[in-house]
Design an enzyme around this catalytic site. Structure first.
Site, PDB file in Angstrom:
ATOM      1  N   TRP A 162       0.813  -1.213   0.000  1.00 54.11           N
ATOM      2  CA  TRP A 162       0.000   0.000   0.000  1.00 54.11           C
ATOM      3  C   TRP A 162       0.851   1.271   0.000  1.00 54.11           C
ATOM      4  O   TRP A 162       1.677   1.462   0.890  1.00 54.11           O
ATOM      5  CB  TRP A 162      -0.940  -0.021   1.223  1.00 54.11           C
ATOM      6  CG  TRP A 162      -1.950   1.073   1.229  1.00 54.11           C
ATOM      7  CD1 TRP A 162      -1.887   2.233   1.953  1.00 54.11           C
ATOM      8  CD2 TRP A 162      -3.157   1.120   0.458  1.00 54.11           C
ATOM      9  NE1 TRP A 162      -2.993   2.992   1.678  1.00 54.11           N
ATOM     10  CE2 TRP A 162      -3.797   2.335   0.779  1.00 54.11           C
ATOM     11  CE3 TRP A 162      -3.762   0.248  -0.454  1.00 54.11           C
ATOM     12  CZ2 TRP A 162      -5.009   2.716   0.199  1.00 54.11           C
ATOM     13  CZ3 TRP A 162      -4.969   0.622  -1.030  1.00 54.11           C
ATOM     14  CH2 TRP A 162      -5.577   1.846  -0.699  1.00 54.11           C
ATOM     15  N   HIS A 198      -1.591  -6.238   5.660  1.00 56.16           N
ATOM     16  CA  HIS A 198      -2.430  -5.747   4.565  1.00 56.16           C
ATOM     17  C   HIS A 198      -1.832  -6.089   3.195  1.00 56.16           C
ATOM     18  O   HIS A 198      -2.213  -5.536   2.189  1.00 56.16           O
ATOM     19  CB  HIS A 198      -2.553  -4.220   4.722  1.00 56.16           C
ATOM     20  CG  HIS A 198      -3.739  -3.608   4.066  1.00 56.16           C
ATOM     21  ND1 HIS A 198      -5.027  -4.033   4.297  1.00 56.16           N
ATOM     22  CD2 HIS A 198      -3.843  -2.586   3.183  1.00 56.16           C
ATOM     23  CE1 HIS A 198      -5.863  -3.302   3.580  1.00 56.16           C
ATOM     24  NE2 HIS A 198      -5.173  -2.428   2.896  1.00 56.16           N
ATOM     25  N   HIS A 230      -5.709 -10.909   0.898  1.00 56.01           N
ATOM     26  CA  HIS A 230      -6.096 -10.882   2.308  1.00 56.01           C
ATOM     27  C   HIS A 230      -7.522 -10.363   2.441  1.00 56.01           C
ATOM     28  O   HIS A 230      -8.080  -9.817   1.499  1.00 56.01           O
ATOM     29  CB  HIS A 230      -5.151  -9.980   3.119  1.00 56.01           C
ATOM     30  CG  HIS A 230      -5.250  -8.531   2.755  1.00 56.01           C
ATOM     31  ND1 HIS A 230      -4.649  -8.004   1.639  1.00 56.01           N
ATOM     32  CD2 HIS A 230      -5.921  -7.504   3.336  1.00 56.01           C
ATOM     33  CE1 HIS A 230      -4.907  -6.710   1.565  1.00 56.01           C
ATOM     34  NE2 HIS A 230      -5.689  -6.381   2.567  1.00 56.01           N
ATOM     35  N   HIS A 246     -10.022  -2.830  10.772  1.00 52.23           N
ATOM     36  CA  HIS A 246      -9.087  -2.180   9.861  1.00 52.23           C
ATOM     37  C   HIS A 246      -9.460  -0.727   9.589  1.00 52.23           C
ATOM     38  O   HIS A 246      -8.599   0.148   9.536  1.00 52.23           O
ATOM     39  CB  HIS A 246      -9.020  -2.969   8.554  1.00 52.23           C
ATOM     40  CG  HIS A 246      -8.114  -2.388   7.526  1.00 52.23           C
ATOM     41  ND1 HIS A 246      -6.790  -2.107   7.776  1.00 52.23           N
ATOM     42  CD2 HIS A 246      -8.341  -2.043   6.240  1.00 52.23           C
ATOM     43  CE1 HIS A 246      -6.242  -1.610   6.683  1.00 52.23           C
ATOM     44  NE2 HIS A 246      -7.154  -1.545   5.748  1.00 52.23           N
TER      45      HIS A 246
END
Ligand SMILES: *[C@@H]1O[C@H](CO)[C@@H](O)[C@H](O)[C@H]1NC(C)=O
Ligand SMILES: *[C@@H]1O[C@H](CO)[C@@H](O)[C@H](O)[C@H]1NC(C)=O
Ligand SMILES: *[C@@H]1O[C@H](CO)[C@@H](O)[C@H](O)[C@H]1NC(C)=O
Ligand SMILES: *[C@@H]1O[C@H](CO)[C@@H](O)[C@H](O)[C@H]1NC(C)=O
Ligand SMILES: *[C@@H]1O[C@H](CO)[C@@H](O)[C@H](O)[C@H]1NC(C)=O
Length: 222
Positions: free
Chosen positions: A74, A106, A110, A116
């Site tokens: 990310w 993450h 997943h 979250h």
């Protein structure tokens, strides 16, 4: 201690009523540079690792991407980087090999835990263990979505997902663009818009993970 999310290797059953559910590995892109061993496994006496993605004549698919140091994470340009170590090695005199992993939860294939994106759920301990495996596993409809749009209400409506379908997998432009194999995180990935997710909840039998949560936030990564 609670974890915001945990990667899961989850399996999906394809359903016989779905003409779109491929019966072969065509449903899933093979990792570049690896061999597709999904159909004919190597003889077991050969020491060739068999990494199958399709089991039981196409009834079970392992849709987990293999973790690699070059996979995207990310909002990073650098990819996952080293995430695996071998602190105990037989080549170095240990009785057995023992690996260690460290990676953001993450990463890769997943599911997000309720905690979250909702801090009060995090504080209350809603980790992935609170997700319903009955919802996560079972027959799923694989749908090719239009490539020129995000997953909006309009796009969802155009798919004509039949009633009775409870799980759906979307093959998107992300797959065509092989975003999971690009180290640099690409913010232009195709994802759900709020109205797209809401449309599914209001008009189909698809139940998202986290029935407790409702559907204020959904997204899919590359
Ligand atoms: C054990 O570790 C060595 C490296 O020391 C590696 O070459 C070998 O493949 C490992 N064996 C297993 C069973 O993982
Ligand atoms: C082998 O063991 C030595 C001594 O514990 C350690 O310094 C070295 O890093 C190890 N090498 C590998 C490849 O595990
Ligand atoms: C989806 O949304 C992202 C973020 O707004 C955007 O960059 C991307 O171009 C959109 N993709 C399509 C196919 O419309
Ligand atoms: C979702 O949104 C509704 C209305 O905006 C709000 O009442 C509800 O508390 C939200 N759910 C969560 C889990 O935050
Ligand atoms: C979705 O999550 C984002 C980030 O936490 C938050 O800013 C936004 O308000 C949420 N949307 C809804 C509808 O709850």
């Amino acid at each position: 201690m609670t974890f915001p999310s945990l990667f899961l290797a989850f399996f999906l059953l394809t359903s016989s009523f779905s003409p779109l559910a491929a019966g072969s590995s065509a449903a899933y892109p093979i990792i570049p540079g690896t061999v597709d061993t999904s159909v004919s496994a190597a003889p077991s006496d050969d020491l060739i690792p068999v990494r199958r993605e399709v089991y039981d004549d196409g009834k079970l698919f392992d849709i987990t991407h293999r973790y690699t140091s070059d996979m995207p994470v990310w909002e990073s340009d650098d990819g996952l980087g080293q995430f695996l170590w071998l602190p105990k090695s037989m080549k170095n005199g240990s009785l057995a090999n023992n690996s260690e992993m460290k990676l953001p939860t993450h990463t890769g294939t997943h599911v997000d835990a309720p905690g979250h994106v909702f801090d009060h759920y995090f504080d209350a301990g809603f980790d992935v263990d609170t997700l319903d495996l009955e919802v996560l596993n079972g027959p799923a409809l694989l749908v090719d979505v239009p490539r020129d749009t995000n997953l909006t209400a309009e796009a969802m409506k155009s798919l004509n997902i039949p009633q009775g379908v409870r799980r759906v997998l979307f093959r998107t432009l992300n797959t065509d663009r092989k975003l999971m194999f690009k180290k640099q995180f690409d913010t232009s990935y195709v994802g759900f818009t709020k109205d797209g997710a809401q449309w599914l909840v209001d008009n189909t039998d698809i139940k998202f993970v986290g029935k407790l949560l409702g559907l204020n936030n959904t997204s899919i990564g590359p």
